[in-house]
Each structure stands twice: as C-alpha cells, then as structure tokens.
Design an enzyme around this catalytic site. Structure first.
Site, PDB file in Angstrom:
ATOM      1  N   ASN A 437       0.107   7.489  -7.174  1.00  0.00           N
ATOM      2  CA  ASN A 437      -0.188   6.055  -7.201  1.00  0.00           C
ATOM      3  C   ASN A 437      -1.693   5.847  -7.307  1.00  0.00           C
ATOM      4  O   ASN A 437      -2.454   6.418  -6.524  1.00  0.00           O
ATOM      5  CB  ASN A 437       0.326   5.383  -5.930  1.00  0.00           C
ATOM      6  CG  ASN A 437      -0.046   3.909  -5.859  1.00  0.00           C
ATOM      7  OD1 ASN A 437       0.453   3.102  -6.632  1.00  0.00           O
ATOM      8  ND2 ASN A 437      -0.921   3.551  -4.937  1.00  0.00           N
ATOM      9  N   GLU A 438      -2.110   5.081  -8.294  1.00  0.00           N
ATOM     10  CA  GLU A 438      -3.525   4.732  -8.459  1.00  0.00           C
ATOM     11  C   GLU A 438      -4.409   5.978  -8.476  1.00  0.00           C
ATOM     12  O   GLU A 438      -5.447   6.030  -7.813  1.00  0.00           O
ATOM     13  CB  GLU A 438      -3.951   3.745  -7.364  1.00  0.00           C
ATOM     14  CG  GLU A 438      -3.186   2.443  -7.437  1.00  0.00           C
ATOM     15  CD  GLU A 438      -3.555   1.432  -6.358  1.00  0.00           C
ATOM     16  OE1 GLU A 438      -4.352   1.776  -5.464  1.00  0.00           O
ATOM     17  OE2 GLU A 438      -3.034   0.309  -6.403  1.00  0.00           O
TER      18      GLU A 438
END
Length: 832
Positions: A437-438
């Site tokens: 994520n990210e």
C-alpha cells in the site's frame, strides 16, 4: 419504524441462528475438542516498561521481601499498550517494551502429547519465557504463530520452585515491544498506530503426539457451478514420527448432512502430503447473498489419542475480467466495499470477539459485500465472520509506506506474506492477496529506488502465485508497479484531497483504461461527528476542476498548499453525505466497474493527524470509533440494502438555522420506491425514488420551518411494506457574531454516567451555530472523565460541532467539578 444498525434483517438473522445451531451441534459431537484449547484471558499482570530480565518477572516476593518493583497492574487479554494514549492529545503514544505474566495450570491429557501456546497476533516483537527459559520469539504484529512449551514445562515441573514457590503452576512471561524500527514493516510513517501488546487472543493448546500443523482445503467449481472438487492436503510438523496412521475425512453440506467420506492409511512424515480429493456434483455455491459453507472433518489416529480438525470451506468461482467487471459464479457482482482497521474506543487494537462480531454485522447491515483489511493480516475471527456473513475480502501484508528496507526487512515481508496465505488459505471469502500500500511513499531510508521496489514487488507477486494460484494479487497507489500485480487500485479522492466529487466517474474511467484490471479502493472524506451544515458544498467553489483527483504529498495536511476540501471544507457530516451520495449514484451507471471500497468503515487512531477535530483520529469513518453511526451510514444503506429502510438526515443536528420563511432542504435516505414527507403535521407530497436524481435519489424536499421547535416525519413504502422515521429540532433565525462566552450544563444522568454539554454564544447571547472553536474539558475532585476514546463525545480536547460539544463522566454528587475552556474565552466550572 426505521431499521436500526443493530436490527438484523429477518433472513440474515435466521441464517446466523442456523449457523450458530450447527456450531453447537458440532461442539456436542466433539466434546473433547473444547478441552484441548483454552483462551488465556484472565489472571494476567502487565507493566508498561522494560525489565532488567525475565528474573524480575518471576523472582520470589513474600515475607521479608514484599517489594515488587516495578508495580504491575492486573489486566485481561486481549490487551493493548496503547488503549488510551493513542488518542491522548498531550502525549506521543508509547512505543517500547512491555511485559505480561501469568501462571498456567498445565494438564495435558495426551500421552506423549505436545503443549503449545498459540498467538493469534501480538505486537510487534515478542519473546516468550517459561520461568527463566526462553521458549520462542516472533517478529511481526499481525500473523499467527505457535510456541511449543512441552519440554520447558516438563523441565520446570522437576524443579523445587514448581512445588514450593509456584505451588504446582507454571510461570509464563511475555515481552512485547513496539519500538520504532526502520527494518520492520509497517512503517511508522503509516497513517495508523503500530500498536504493542497481546492485543489478540492467546490460547493454550494440547495436541496428541500425532497432529496436523496445517490442513489445506482447496474448494473449486467451474463457472457454471456444476463440477466441484475439494482437494485436501495435510502438513505435519518436523517433530512427527514417521510411520503409518489411519485417518478419515468427512464432508458435510451447509445443512450438516454428510455428502462424502473417505477412510485410509497415511504415511506420516514432515511436510505436506495429499489426503484426498472429493468430487462434488453441483455444490451449493458460496456468495454474499447466500454464503453456503461446507464442513470438512479430518481425524488422524484412533481412540483417545486421535487428532480431530474441522474446517469451513465454500465453493465459488471468481474472475476479474480484463478491462471489465468482477464475476462471481459466472455473474457480475459489483463489489460494494469498505475497509477495516483493528481499532476501537478504549481498547485500541484489543478488540474482543463480541466487539468484532458487532462491527462486522454492522457492515453487513450497511450492505457491504466486500472489505479490504487495511493494512495487515487480521484476526481469524474477522475472516470467519466474512465467510459466514458473505463478505468478499482483500487481505494484505503491512508493506505500507516508507520505501524498501534491507534483507531483514524483506525477509519479514516475505514471511508475513507466506504466513497470511497459508493461515487464511481455506477462507472462501478471500479473493485478493494484497502485496503493498502506497509503496511510492518514501521517507524511511536515504535511498528510494523505484527499480528495487519493482524487483521486490515482483518477488512478492511470484511468491503469492506460487503459494496460491487460485486468487488474484493487488496493490494500491504505486503507479510504477501497477503492471506487476493482477489488480490495481490507483489513488482517486475526488472531492476530498483533490478535485470535486462530480469528477469521480471521469477520473475512474481514465484510470480503468490504463490497467488490466481496475478496482477502486479508498475514497471518501473526513467528517466530524455531530457537525452539520446548511451550505456544505461551499468549499467546492475554491477548487478548479480538471486538475486531477488523486492524493499527493502534503494533501492530508490542514495547512498550506493548493485549495482542497480536506483543508478548506467544513468537515461536516452533511458534506460527506453529498460526496458519498454522488459516488454511489455514479457507481450504478458504470457497467465496467469491478467495484469500489469506501475508506474506512470506522474512525481510527493515527499518529500523523494531531490537528484533526478529534486529535490523532482519522475521521473518515461512517461510524465513530465506538460504533455510533454517522449520517453517511444510512446513505450506504439506501443504495446497498434490500430490507426497507428510511432515514431523515439530521438525527444528530439539534438546531438548524436560516431566515424566517426560507425554504430549507430535507433529505431522506431510503431504498423504498416512494416516500411522503410531513413537516409539523403538514404533508409536502410524495416523491418517487430515482437513484440518478441527486441528492438523496430524489427524496428531497424544500420546505419552510417555523422559528422554534419543528417535527419532521417521513413515511416510505416498498410494495406492501411501510417504514417511517421522524426527527425534531429547533430552528434558529437569529444571527450571531463571533464566540464571546462559554456555558456548561448537565444534560443527562444515565447508567452511572453524567453527560455535560458546552455551548458557545456571542456577546448578545445568541448561540454560534457554525462555531468550530477548540474546547478542552477537565475535572477536579472525585470522578473520572470518559476521555481519550477518540470520539466526538469522548475526547477532553475537541473541536466544537455547531457551537457545542459534550462529554461523559463518572461523578460523585457534591464532590465533582467539571470545567471547560476555549482559547480567548473565560473558563467555566460546573459543580455536580
């Protein structure tokens, strides 16, 4: 009556009761299993600091030596270091070691059996001791793990200390540590707390000498749902003795009826071996509407020393169509989703099973059929509920922000991916394994090398497919890796961090065309519970459309940078309802969309948002951190549920305002075909529901209010069924200036708690209904504020919502004084 969040639809309630009855029958059929596993909940002591060594946890204390330094406190599990300080507005949350201790009565009923401690999750580095012997360690706060304490217990039971000092009990000491460590995932840059403690259940288990360490059950069915297979594999531990052993397998259908069985002999050996493969003709299919679950029962060995294990499985066929929607069992299913963090008021990550069950049931009642578990492997309780309630799942490892660390860091990420897949492999609800994520967010290391991140993402992707070829892989927001995984979710925050919400469909279509398989997870906006607005969309006038709808560095800040609703908006529930309403109406007209997931279901704590209206809280949830629904909860219900419901906007809005005679909008969120509105007893007509008539799918009226109290009622119809809802509020026509004084009054006494309310008035005594001043409560004398809960009514420091704020406390009449203050205004005291 309006359907409340805790009122289950009849069909769902019947399914849950049947499932519960079946579980009771299983427990009765296998009474020995209840004796082999025990949750260790009570009789724990805890100290939030380090010790000089494990000896300090077990050394004798008694006559002549009464001191116990440091002082321990009694706690129950699950327990989190950061139950309160994660949202304390005055301190950084604790990150460091803490110790737990208890004493076990070990009575293994199996000859030559094993005694195990099974951790469902502990944060973040954990060491385990029997007396002074270290018996195990684990790094990672979210995967399950087991420590074999058989030999250590046997050795300790031979000592004098076992009989004299501990009187036949076995001392267990556990050190947990959530200290900051750049070579661990998740990053401390993440938008959530990296909690410490034994915040999931810990179990004492007894196993016979011959036992499985894993049962893999792979249920498959063709797209037509006609040909099903169930492949069973067993894994034995490295300590198993080689040799033949009898075993049997039974398969029960969702009603508990045996449909297949097999008996044979297995050659036990370390590692994974094949057990059996069943063919199931036209199996009952698992789906969100009808989550049909089969039961696999495996027995290895015979008699009192036999090992038994049951697993739930579901037959379903999944497909993310390239450049198209998601298909379940050959039919399109629009994934209607949300997200979950393991976080709750007053306990942080240490949610009990009843709390988890309530949360997941509320999601289902909102209409959710999909959830992304952000951003780590979550409790087996959550996955079991997703299976039984019918909620599809994206589950991911906590490689979240910061960049890419070295060999130790990467080994942890691979280990956690392997554990997540092997531990949750059997759950039919899981359709996606999340790899990150990210990951385009640097900061933990001097080097940020996109090619190295791509290379490691490729390793994780290959490992996931190697461990489980039947499910998809995905990441969110790392454009330079979007071609590696099967499914990609870009960053689209139309109407919050960038752009305006009417750009949502266009922005999504553009991103959809750039990847093989598109799924939109994370959208929404913050709302301060209890804050409402007569002009919620004002901030949109400051924003230039067409400049993108993604989230960029610094957008989460409340200061500086370009105009954006997240910084310049009012954070009202009213605005969030409009944003959600627009997104949901658009999703109904996007046939190519696989689905979307609102971020998140519930407000949660975060160390990177100290300036939010409730400090250290991400307030994007549609329910507060204590399960209190916000208005947006009912917007989702109106689009996503079938059980007739109707909800007038504004249940938490005690005072509306405007000019005398001005027409004001009343919105009703309902899934019914039509609704009639009554204001102060007068009908204002029937409206037909039309999802494309924004706002509130056409169920909106412009009506006059009278100065003072007003009563509003709606009657909605769906065929022969009728539901209704009503609210009352005061309408204020007086104008106000800036806040000049505070008041504080007691408004309620209930269940041993006193509620007090602070209000802001101008110099003429008119309530300032748009005031968002900071308020801070304090207490003197006997009693206690119910603060540090991370809610709008459970925080001693909080921004006002419409010129008011409440807090609850435990008070002793005549001995308690509560106070409130606001910058620039005289403080006010109230003696109770």
């Amino acid at each position: 009556m309006k359907q409340k969040p805790h009122d289950l639809p009849t069909a769902t309630l019947c399914k849950m009761l049947l499932a519960l009855a079946w579980l009771v029958l299983l427990a009765c059929a296998h009474p020995a299993r209840a004796q082999r596993r025990q949750r260790l909940i009570t009789d724990w002591e805890f100290v939030r600091q380090d010790l000089g060594g494990v000896w300090e946890a077990v050394r004798p204390v008694g006559p002549g030596n009464p001191e116990s330094v440091p002082l321990w406190e009694r706690v129950a599990l699950p327990h989190c270091f950061n139950a309160r300080d994660a949202v304390d507005p005055a301190v950084n949350y604790y990150q460091g070691p803490g110790w737990y201790r208890t004493q076990l009565a070990v009575q293994n009923p199996y000859a030559q059996g094993r005694t195990l401690l099974h951790f469902e999750g502990a944060g973040q580095k954990t060491d385990v001791y029997i007396y002074t012997t270290k018996v195990g360690s684990h790094v990672g706060g979210y995967d399950e793990w087991t420590v074999d304490i058989t030999e250590a217990v046997a050795n300790f039971q031979k000592t004098e200390a076992y009989q004299k000092q501990f009187q036949g009990r076995v001392p267990l000491s556990i050190r947990c540590d959530n200290s900051r460590d750049l070579e661990m995932i998740p990053s401390d840059l993440s938008d959530f707390n990296v909690y410490g403690g034994l915040y999931r259940y810990l179990n004492l288990e007894y196993q016979p000498a011959l036992a499985l360490s894993r049962l893999s059950a792979k249920a498959e069915v063709d797209k037509a749902g006609k040909a099903g297979t169930l492949t069973l594999k067993a894994t034995f531990s490295e300590t198993i003795a080689a040799g033949p052993a009898p075993y049997s397998v039974r398969l029960l259908d969702p009603r508990g009826k045996p449909v297949a069985q097999f008996k044979g002999t297995i050659a036990t050996q370390a590692g994974e071996i094949n057990l059996h493969k069943f063919t199931v003709k036209s199996p009952r299919l698992w789906s969100p509407d009808v989550p049909q679950l089969y039961t696999v029962q495996v027995t290895v060995g015979t008699g009192a020393q036999a090992y038994e294990q049951s697993e739930k499985v579901g037959f379903r066929h999944i497909e993310f169509v390239e450049r198209g929607p998601f298909m379940l069992n050959g039919q399109r299913l629009l994934l209607r989703g949300t997200h979950r963090h393991e976080d709750h008021a007053g306990v942080a990550a240490a949610m009990t099973e009843p709390m988890i069950r309530r949360e997941m049931t509320m999601m289902k009642q909102m209409g959710v059929n999909f959830i992304r578990l952000g951003h780590y492997q979550q409790s087996r309780i959550v996955l079991n509920l997703c299976d039984s309630l019918g909620i599809t799942v994206w589950e991911e490892i906590p490689w979240c922000r910061g960049g890419l660390g070295g060999p130790v860091y990467q080994a942890q990420a691979k280990r956690m991916l392997r554990n997540m897949i092997t531990q949750h492999y059997n759950h039919p609800s899981i359709i996606i394994w999340g790899l990150g994520n990210e990951n385009d967010w640097p900061g933990d290391f001097p080097e940020f090398d996109k090619q190295k991140i791509r290379a490691f993402m490729t390793e994780l992707n290959d490992l996931s497919h190697q461990l489980d070829a039947s499910r998809y892989t995905a990441i969110r927001r790392c454009d330079f890796c979007k071609d590696i995984v099967d499914v990609y979710s870009p960053s689209i925050w139309a109407g919050w961090y960038r752009g305006i919400y009417t750009e949502y469909k266009e922005a999504s279509r553009k991103e959809f065309e750039g990847v093989k398989r598109f799924l939109h997870v994370e959208w929404g906006g913050d709302s301060h519970a209890g804050r409402h607005s007569e002009n919620p969309d004002n901030a949109l006038a400051k924003i230039t459309a067409g400049k993108g709808a993604d989230e960029r560095s610094g957008d989460a800040s409340l200061f500086g940078g370009s105009a954006r609703v997240s910084k310049d908006g009012d954070w009202s529930e009213t605005y969030l309802c409009n944003l959600v309403d627009w997104h949901l109406k658009e999703q109904e007209t996007m046939p190519w969309l696989s689905g979307a997931a609102y971020w998140p279901f519930k407000d949660f704590s975060t160390p990177v948002r100290p300036d939010n209206p409730v400090p250290y809280m991400n307030q994007k949830g549609v329910v507060e951190r204590d399960f209190t629904p916000k208005e947006a909860y009912y917007v989702f219900q109106s689009y996503w549920t079938a059980q007739p419901m109707a909800h007038i906007y504004g249940h938490g809005w005690p005072v509306r305002w405007g000019d005398e005679g001005e027409l004001k909008m009343v919105k009703v969120y309902s899934n019914c075909l039509e609704a009639e509105l009554f204001v102060n007893g007068k009908s204002y007509g029937v409206r037909k529901r039309n999802s494309q008539d924004f706002p509130a799918a056409g169920l909106h009226w412009n009506v006059p209010f009278v100065a003072g109290q007003n009563q509003v009622r709606v009657v909605a119809k769906q065929g022969k069924q009728t539901v209704q809802d009503d609210i009352s509020f005061r309408y204020q026509t007086q104008k106000w200036g800036k806040p000049a004084k505070l008041t504080l009054e007691k408004t309620a006494d209930a269940q041993g708690l006193t509620t007090v309310e602070a209000k802001l008035y101008d110099a003429q005594g008119v309530q300032c209904l748009d005031a968002a001043s900071w308020l801070e409560f304090s207490l003197a004398g006997a009693g206690q504020l119910l603060d540090d809960l991370g809610t709008s009514s459970g925080s001693r420091k909080v921004q006002a919502y419409n010129g008011r704020a409440i807090i609850r406390l435990q008070a002793t009449p005549g001995q308690t004084t509560v106070a409130v203050q606001s910058p620039g205004l005289p403080a006010v005291l109230l003696a109770l």
